[in-house]
Design a protein around this motif. Structure first.
Motif, PDB file in Angstrom:
ATOM      1  N   MET A 123       0.837  -1.149   0.042  1.00  0.00           N
ATOM      2  CA  MET A 123      -0.001   0.051   0.127  1.00  0.00           C
ATOM      3  C   MET A 123       0.892   1.250   0.046  1.00  0.00           C
ATOM      4  SD  MET A 123      -3.189  -0.827   2.292  1.00  0.00           S
ATOM      5  CE  MET A 123      -3.882   0.818   1.964  1.00  0.00           C
ATOM      6  N   ARG A 124       1.936   1.319   0.889  1.00  0.00           N
ATOM      7  CA  ARG A 124       2.942   2.488   0.944  1.00  0.00           C
ATOM      8  C   ARG A 124       3.269   2.794  -0.374  1.00  0.00           C
ATOM      9  NH1 ARG A 124       4.700   0.142   5.655  1.00  0.00           N
ATOM     10  NH2 ARG A 124       3.311   0.802   7.256  1.00  0.00           N
ATOM     11  N   SER A 125       3.957   1.692  -1.310  1.00  0.00           N
ATOM     12  CA  SER A 125       4.626   1.686  -2.238  1.00  0.00           C
ATOM     13  C   SER A 125       3.511   2.387  -3.464  1.00  0.00           C
ATOM     14  CB  SER A 125       5.261   0.469  -2.936  1.00  0.00           C
ATOM     15  OG  SER A 125       4.228  -0.592  -3.223  1.00  0.00           O
ATOM     16  N   ALA A 126       2.427   2.134  -3.318  1.00  0.00           N
ATOM     17  CA  ALA A 126       1.158   2.749  -4.155  1.00  0.00           C
ATOM     18  C   ALA A 126       0.813   3.967  -3.837  1.00  0.00           C
ATOM     19  CB  ALA A 126       0.234   1.810  -4.281  1.00  0.00           C
ATOM     20  N   GLY A 127       1.445   4.788  -2.617  1.00  0.00           N
ATOM     21  CA  GLY A 127       1.013   5.825  -2.245  1.00  0.00           C
ATOM     22  C   GLY A 127      -0.130   6.059  -1.239  1.00  0.00           C
ATOM     23  N   HIS A 128      -0.505   4.840  -0.759  1.00  0.00           N
ATOM     24  CA  HIS A 128      -1.384   4.803   0.114  1.00  0.00           C
ATOM     25  C   HIS A 128      -1.136   4.819   1.542  1.00  0.00           C
ATOM     26  CE1 HIS A 128      -4.430   4.541  -3.126  1.00  0.00           C
ATOM     27  NE2 HIS A 128      -3.404   3.506  -3.614  1.00  0.00           N
ATOM     28  N   THR A 129      -2.163   5.174   2.569  1.00  0.00           N
ATOM     29  CA  THR A 129      -1.475   4.913   3.922  1.00  0.00           C
ATOM     30  C   THR A 129      -2.351   3.770   4.614  1.00  0.00           C
ATOM     31  OG1 THR A 129      -1.420   7.409   4.140  1.00  0.00           O
ATOM     32  CG2 THR A 129      -1.598   6.008   6.234  1.00  0.00           C
ATOM     33  N   PRO A 130      -1.619   2.595   4.943  1.00  0.00           N
ATOM     34  CA  PRO A 130      -2.287   1.374   5.634  1.00  0.00           C
ATOM     35  C   PRO A 130      -2.599   1.741   6.920  1.00  0.00           C
ATOM     36  CG  PRO A 130       0.077   1.140   5.526  1.00  0.00           C
ATOM     37  CD  PRO A 130      -0.083   2.661   4.835  1.00  0.00           C
ATOM     38  N   ARG A 131      -3.522   0.818   7.332  1.00  0.00           N
ATOM     39  CA  ARG A 131      -3.958   0.869   8.952  1.00  0.00           C
ATOM     40  C   ARG A 131      -2.619   0.382   9.470  1.00  0.00           C
ATOM     41  NH1 ARG A 131      -9.402  -2.758   8.749  1.00  0.00           N
ATOM     42  NH2 ARG A 131     -10.834  -1.381   7.865  1.00  0.00           N
ATOM     43  N   PRO A 132      -2.542   0.906  10.777  1.00  0.00           N
ATOM     44  CA  PRO A 132      -1.649   0.363  11.566  1.00  0.00           C
ATOM     45  C   PRO A 132      -1.314  -0.924  11.860  1.00  0.00           C
ATOM     46  CG  PRO A 132      -2.668   2.281  12.659  1.00  0.00           C
ATOM     47  CD  PRO A 132      -3.766   1.867  11.501  1.00  0.00           C
ATOM     48  N   LEU A 133      -0.377  -1.658  11.989  1.00  0.00           N
ATOM     49  CA  LEU A 133      -0.140  -3.034  12.081  1.00  0.00           C
ATOM     50  C   LEU A 133      -0.634  -3.321  13.662  1.00  0.00           C
ATOM     51  CD1 LEU A 133       3.380  -3.862  10.622  1.00  0.00           C
ATOM     52  CD2 LEU A 133       0.911  -4.271   9.585  1.00  0.00           C
ATOM     53  N   THR A 134      -1.094  -4.544  13.999  1.00  0.00           N
ATOM     54  CA  THR A 134      -1.501  -5.004  15.306  1.00  0.00           C
ATOM     55  C   THR A 134      -0.574  -5.816  15.785  1.00  0.00           C
ATOM     56  OG1 THR A 134      -3.056  -6.169  13.689  1.00  0.00           O
ATOM     57  CG2 THR A 134      -4.197  -5.141  15.611  1.00  0.00           C
ATOM     58  N   GLY A 135      -0.695  -5.651  17.160  1.00  0.00           N
ATOM     59  CA  GLY A 135       0.385  -6.559  18.080  1.00  0.00           C
ATOM     60  C   GLY A 135      -0.079  -7.599  18.522  1.00  0.00           C
ATOM     61  N   CYS A 136       0.585  -8.387  19.164  1.00  0.00           N
ATOM     62  CA  CYS A 136       0.427  -9.799  19.453  1.00  0.00           C
ATOM     63  C   CYS A 136      -0.729  -9.707  20.732  1.00  0.00           C
ATOM     64  CB  CYS A 136       1.488 -10.624  20.058  1.00  0.00           C
ATOM     65  SG  CYS A 136       1.204 -12.095  20.731  1.00  0.00           S
ATOM     66  N   THR A 137      -1.720 -10.708  20.489  1.00  0.00           N
ATOM     67  CA  THR A 137      -2.939 -10.475  21.668  1.00  0.00           C
ATOM     68  C   THR A 137      -2.835 -11.837  22.343  1.00  0.00           C
ATOM     69  OG1 THR A 137      -4.440 -11.440  19.931  1.00  0.00           O
ATOM     70  CG2 THR A 137      -4.500  -8.969  20.484  1.00  0.00           C
ATOM     71  N   CYS A 138      -1.668 -12.757  22.020  1.00  0.00           N
ATOM     72  CA  CYS A 138      -1.809 -14.135  22.710  1.00  0.00           C
ATOM     73  C   CYS A 138      -0.573 -14.039  23.846  1.00  0.00           C
ATOM     74  CB  CYS A 138      -1.830 -15.124  21.647  1.00  0.00           C
ATOM     75  SG  CYS A 138      -0.154 -15.521  20.999  1.00  0.00           S
ATOM     76  N   GLY A 139       0.131 -13.135  23.681  1.00  0.00           N
ATOM     77  CA  GLY A 139       1.181 -13.240  24.840  1.00  0.00           C
ATOM     78  C   GLY A 139       2.491 -13.776  24.018  1.00  0.00           C
ATOM     79  N   ARG A 140       2.660 -14.396  22.747  1.00  0.00           N
ATOM     80  CA  ARG A 140       3.738 -14.917  22.271  1.00  0.00           C
ATOM     81  C   ARG A 140       5.075 -13.892  22.319  1.00  0.00           C
ATOM     82  NH1 ARG A 140       7.663 -17.989  21.951  1.00  0.00           N
ATOM     83  NH2 ARG A 140       8.533 -18.293  20.096  1.00  0.00           N
ATOM     84  N   GLU A 141       4.668 -12.863  21.709  1.00  0.00           N
ATOM     85  CA  GLU A 141       5.790 -11.896  21.439  1.00  0.00           C
ATOM     86  C   GLU A 141       6.269 -11.353  22.870  1.00  0.00           C
ATOM     87  OE1 GLU A 141       4.496  -8.796  18.460  1.00  0.00           O
ATOM     88  OE2 GLU A 141       4.142 -10.118  17.130  1.00  0.00           O
TER      89      GLU A 141
END
Length: 132
Positions: free
Chosen positions: A107-125
């Motif tokens: 999306m960024r390479s096409a000039g768009h603004t993507p939604r923010p990435l989501t963090g881990c919700t299971c505790g693994r990270e």
């Protein structure tokens, strides 16, 4: 050379439908490409996936049979889910996968603004990070 059956578990049901609808002359190359997908490093996968998503979106603007391009993006989605689970995330975890990261890059390479990435919700990270 591998055949269609050899990639079914790698690419998933959506991509197999796209494979079946692709023009026959693309199929040997798609099988070869998909067979290598699980062996790619995460960085190489991210690069390949970003390209597949971008190209699938790009060709969607044109008439004709582009199933061979859509196949690659769908296969990346399935393999990203596999990689996420293999990294120890639970099935309920809503963290952005490598596919999500690749989608944002495309999306960024096409000039768009993507939604923010989501963090881990299971505790693994948080398990991977040293405390304090």
């Amino acid at each position: 050379m591998a055949d269609r059956a050899s990639i079914v578990d790698i690419v998933g049901p959506v991509a197999i439908g796209e494979f079946d609808n692709a023009k026959d002359h693309y199929k040997p190359g798609l099988i070869e490409w998909a067979s290598k997908l699980p062996t790619l490093s995460d960085q190489a996968f991210l690069t390949e996936c970003t390209r597949a998503i971008y190209e699938s979106a790009l060709v969607s603007r044109f008439r004709g049979n582009w199933e061979h391009e859509h196949f690659k993006a769908s296969a990346c989605y399935t393999d990203a889910k596999r990689r996420h689970a293999a990294a120890g995330h639970s099935p309920e975890c809503n963290a952005s996968t490598l596919y999500g990261r690749a989608h944002a890059l495309a999306m960024r390479s096409a000039g768009h603004t993507p939604r923010p990435l989501t963090g881990c919700t299971c505790g693994r990270e948080s398990e991977e990070k040293p405390s304090g």
